[in-house]
Write a protein that holds these residues in place. Structure first.
Motif, PDB file in Angstrom:
ATOM      1  N   PHE A 231      15.253 -18.195   2.230  1.00  0.00           N
ATOM      2  CA  PHE A 231      14.293 -18.963   1.431  1.00  0.00           C
ATOM      3  C   PHE A 231      14.731 -18.967  -0.031  1.00  0.00           C
ATOM      4  N   ASN A 232      14.870 -20.164  -0.587  1.00  0.00           N
ATOM      5  CA  ASN A 232      15.308 -20.287  -1.980  1.00  0.00           C
ATOM      6  C   ASN A 232      14.243 -19.855  -2.977  1.00  0.00           C
ATOM      7  N   SER A 233      13.010 -19.731  -2.502  1.00  0.00           N
ATOM      8  CA  SER A 233      11.905 -19.429  -3.411  1.00  0.00           C
ATOM      9  C   SER A 233      11.689 -17.939  -3.635  1.00  0.00           C
ATOM     10  N   ILE A 234      12.491 -17.086  -2.989  1.00  0.00           N
ATOM     11  CA  ILE A 234      12.282 -15.645  -3.111  1.00  0.00           C
ATOM     12  C   ILE A 234      13.587 -14.930  -3.429  1.00  0.00           C
ATOM     13  N   GLU A 235      13.510 -13.925  -4.285  1.00  0.00           N
ATOM     14  CA  GLU A 235      14.678 -13.134  -4.690  1.00  0.00           C
ATOM     15  C   GLU A 235      14.394 -11.661  -4.405  1.00  0.00           C
ATOM     16  N   VAL A 236      15.268 -11.023  -3.634  1.00  0.00           N
ATOM     17  CA  VAL A 236      15.138  -9.589  -3.372  1.00  0.00           C
ATOM     18  C   VAL A 236      15.822  -8.845  -4.523  1.00  0.00           C
ATOM     19  N   VAL A 237      15.037  -8.222  -5.371  1.00  0.00           N
ATOM     20  CA  VAL A 237      15.608  -7.557  -6.551  1.00  0.00           C
ATOM     21  C   VAL A 237      16.148  -6.168  -6.236  1.00  0.00           C
ATOM     22  N   ARG A 238      15.623  -5.532  -5.180  1.00  0.00           N
ATOM     23  CA  ARG A 238      16.115  -4.209  -4.811  1.00  0.00           C
ATOM     24  C   ARG A 238      15.595  -3.834  -3.441  1.00  0.00           C
ATOM     25  N   SER A 239      16.387  -3.081  -2.680  1.00  0.00           N
ATOM     26  CA  SER A 239      15.971  -2.581  -1.375  1.00  0.00           C
ATOM     27  C   SER A 239      16.029  -1.058  -1.385  1.00  0.00           C
ATOM     28  N   PHE A 240      15.166  -0.444  -0.581  1.00  0.00           N
ATOM     29  CA  PHE A 240      15.086   1.013  -0.550  1.00  0.00           C
ATOM     30  C   PHE A 240      14.977   1.506   0.886  1.00  0.00           C
ATOM     31  N   THR A 241      15.631   2.658   1.120  1.00  0.00           N
ATOM     32  CA  THR A 241      15.493   3.320   2.418  1.00  0.00           C
ATOM     33  C   THR A 241      14.779   4.657   2.286  1.00  0.00           C
ATOM     34  N   THR A 242      14.667   5.172   1.042  1.00  0.00           N
ATOM     35  CA  THR A 242      14.009   6.471   0.836  1.00  0.00           C
ATOM     36  C   THR A 242      12.975   6.379  -0.285  1.00  0.00           C
ATOM     37  N   VAL A 243      11.977   7.227  -0.173  1.00  0.00           N
ATOM     38  CA  VAL A 243      10.943   7.300  -1.205  1.00  0.00           C
ATOM     39  C   VAL A 243      11.557   7.811  -2.511  1.00  0.00           C
ATOM     40  N   LYS A 244      12.529   8.720  -2.408  1.00  0.00           N
ATOM     41  CA  LYS A 244      13.178   9.276  -3.604  1.00  0.00           C
ATOM     42  C   LYS A 244      13.772   8.169  -4.465  1.00  0.00           C
ATOM     43  N   ASP A 245      14.504   7.242  -3.836  1.00  0.00           N
ATOM     44  CA  ASP A 245      15.111   6.134  -4.586  1.00  0.00           C
ATOM     45  C   ASP A 245      14.036   5.222  -5.191  1.00  0.00           C
ATOM     46  N   LEU A 246      12.976   4.994  -4.432  1.00  0.00           N
ATOM     47  CA  LEU A 246      11.896   4.145  -4.937  1.00  0.00           C
ATOM     48  C   LEU A 246      11.258   4.761  -6.173  1.00  0.00           C
ATOM     49  N   LEU A 247      10.980   6.049  -6.119  1.00  0.00           N
ATOM     50  CA  LEU A 247      10.346   6.715  -7.251  1.00  0.00           C
ATOM     51  C   LEU A 247      11.250   6.731  -8.471  1.00  0.00           C
ATOM     52  N   ALA A 248      12.565   6.794  -8.237  1.00  0.00           N
ATOM     53  CA  ALA A 248      13.518   6.864  -9.349  1.00  0.00           C
ATOM     54  C   ALA A 248      13.694   5.522 -10.044  1.00  0.00           C
ATOM     55  N   VAL A 249      13.710   4.443  -9.260  1.00  0.00           N
ATOM     56  CA  VAL A 249      14.061   3.137  -9.811  1.00  0.00           C
ATOM     57  C   VAL A 249      12.870   2.190  -9.891  1.00  0.00           C
ATOM     58  N   GLY A 250      11.950   2.304  -8.952  1.00  0.00           N
ATOM     59  CA  GLY A 250      10.856   1.347  -8.811  1.00  0.00           C
ATOM     60  C   GLY A 250      10.074   1.050 -10.077  1.00  0.00           C
ATOM     61  N   PRO A 251       9.664   2.074 -10.850  1.00  0.00           N
ATOM     62  CA  PRO A 251       8.840   1.798 -12.037  1.00  0.00           C
ATOM     63  C   PRO A 251       9.523   0.938 -13.097  1.00  0.00           C
ATOM     64  N   THR A 252      10.861   0.834 -13.043  1.00  0.00           N
ATOM     65  CA  THR A 252      11.582   0.045 -14.046  1.00  0.00           C
ATOM     66  C   THR A 252      11.814  -1.399 -13.600  1.00  0.00           C
ATOM     67  N   LEU A 253      11.471  -1.699 -12.348  1.00  0.00           N
ATOM     68  CA  LEU A 253      11.768  -3.026 -11.804  1.00  0.00           C
ATOM     69  C   LEU A 253      10.628  -4.008 -12.080  1.00  0.00           C
ATOM     70  N   ASP A 254      10.999  -5.266 -12.194  1.00  0.00           N
ATOM     71  CA  ASP A 254      10.023  -6.347 -12.354  1.00  0.00           C
ATOM     72  C   ASP A 254       9.940  -7.089 -11.022  1.00  0.00           C
ATOM     73  N   PHE A 255       8.870  -6.840 -10.270  1.00  0.00           N
ATOM     74  CA  PHE A 255       8.707  -7.503  -8.975  1.00  0.00           C
ATOM     75  C   PHE A 255       7.233  -7.799  -8.754  1.00  0.00           C
ATOM     76  N   GLN A 256       6.971  -8.759  -7.860  1.00  0.00           N
ATOM     77  CA  GLN A 256       5.600  -9.219  -7.612  1.00  0.00           C
ATOM     78  C   GLN A 256       5.098  -8.891  -6.217  1.00  0.00           C
ATOM     79  N   VAL A 257       6.030  -8.659  -5.269  1.00  0.00           N
ATOM     80  CA  VAL A 257       5.622  -8.403  -3.892  1.00  0.00           C
ATOM     81  C   VAL A 257       6.537  -7.346  -3.284  1.00  0.00           C
ATOM     82  N   ALA A 258       5.959  -6.514  -2.417  1.00  0.00           N
ATOM     83  CA  ALA A 258       6.720  -5.476  -1.721  1.00  0.00           C
ATOM     84  C   ALA A 258       6.557  -5.659  -0.223  1.00  0.00           C
TER      85      ALA A 258
END
Length: 375
Positions: free
Chosen positions: A24-51
């Protein structure tokens, strides 16, 4: 462009989800995660609208992660992606946007993405009330005659004061001869006395409007009165503006028309027992029917059968003796393969005509019904 993150503890499932979203051209995946550790480390700095979150994961599950994301930003949309139905109730208690069951079809995912786009569009759309202040004076003509100032009913000195305002409003910006007003409002009153009562009532009306902030809006010249109002809202005038706009541009203002239809309370000034109302009411009710017809054409063109049915049913309610409208509604039900609905519409229409008017439906309407019955 919708900015999204994706999380799934299974790498292959994560890659598959990313692949589906990238179609879909209307959506951009800015980051993917497999662990909660990575999400907690990077997630708060990302600009995203949907998870897009898997639910069954070690450590914090998808439901707990969704609550965490909502703490970061309450406006983030959550879409759960899982092979299990068991968590649906809990998911929606968290106010998730959607709940997708694996394997996910492209059509089902497209529905979710379209919904996200609609919600983001509404968020970014300026609120008309914020752009400009709502007029202090609002007037409802359909379903009665209600005049509000700052949402409070206007107090009229006499009943004739209210009727005179209704009459002049129905002829807004037009020069109305004094004798025409007298004939409409004081037909049974001796001429000299009627003129005195008109003069007194005009004075009362001017005083009332002046206290509302509308000074010098009633003028008298060359034997005629004219009411000139600005900065007010009136459903009858909204209707005329919509239809005039359609005539000028060839397109209907759908948003404005839908708002008018949604607030529709009944026929023009239907609760008023004014002798002069009949012809004006017929004229305005016909205009409202034209608006409904334009909406039916619009919904037919964009293939929105649900809204078309709603407007057709309202049109039948508005003009219950019209064979043409009944035929449209019957054809609608035939088109959506609801022949029982078409039969019911015909039978109800026939019963109403016989009870109220003592006549039968026109031949074309009956032939349409017979065609359904044969099939």
């Amino acid at each position: 462009m919708i900015r999204a993150i994706v999380m799934d503890d299974e790498p292959l499932a994560l890659i598959n989800m990313e692949k589906k979203l990238k179609e879909f051209n209307s959506i951009e995946v800015v980051r993917s995660f497999t662990t909660v550790k990575d999400l907690l480390a990077v997630g708060p700095t990302l600009d995203f609208q949907v998870a897009f979150l898997d639910i069954e994961m070690p450590g914090l599950n998808g439901l707990e992660i969704a609550q965490l994301l909502k703490e970061w930003d309450k406006n983030i949309y959550i879409v759960f992606v899982t092979a299990y139905r068991d968590y649906a109730v809990q998911a929606f208690e968290i106010h998730s946007l959607d709940y997708l069951l694996k394997p996910i079809s492209k059509a089902r995912l497209e529905t979710t993405i379209n919904r996200i786009q609609e919600l983001l569009h509404l968020e970014n759309k300026p609120n008309p009330i914020e752009v400009r202040n709502k007029p202090a004076l609002t007037i409802q003509c359909f379903g009665g005659f209600v005049v509000l100032h700052n949402d409070k009913a206007v107090h009229w000195r006499t009943l004739k004061t209210k009727e005179l305002f209704a009459f002049l409003l129905s002829n807004l910006n037009s020069h109305v001869p004094r004798d025409t007003i007298i004939e409409a409002l004081w037909a049974d009153t001796e001429c000299k006395k009627a003129r005195v009562q008109l003069h007194t009532t005009v004075s009362y009306l001017r005083t009332t409007l002046s206290t509302l902030g509308y000074s010098e809006v009633i003028q008298y010249a060359n034997g005629c009165y004219i009411l000139q109002l600005e900065d007010f809202q009136c459903d009858a005038h909204d209707l005329e503006h919509i239809l005039n706009g359609k005539t000028e541009t060839g397109k209907i203002d759908v948003e404005r028309a839908e708002a008018l239809v949604q607030n529709y309370q009944g026929e023009f000034m239907t609760s008023l027992d004014y002798p002069w109302i009949t012809s004006k009411a017929s004229f305005m009710n016909n205009k409202f029917t034209l608006l409904l017809h334009d909406l039916v054409e619009h919904y037919t063109a964009i293939d929105d059968v649900e809204k078309r049915e709603h407007i057709l049913l309202l049109t039948v309610e508005h003009t219950p003796y019209s064979d043409k409208i009944i035929q449209q509604l019957m054809r609608h039900y035939i088109e959506v393969d609801h022949r029982a609905g078409a039969v019911k519409v015909y039978n109800n229409f026939k019963s109403i005509l016989m009870t109220d008017l003592g006549i039968l439906p026109k031949l074309e309407t009956t032939e349409l019904f017979n065609a359904i019955s044969v099939e």
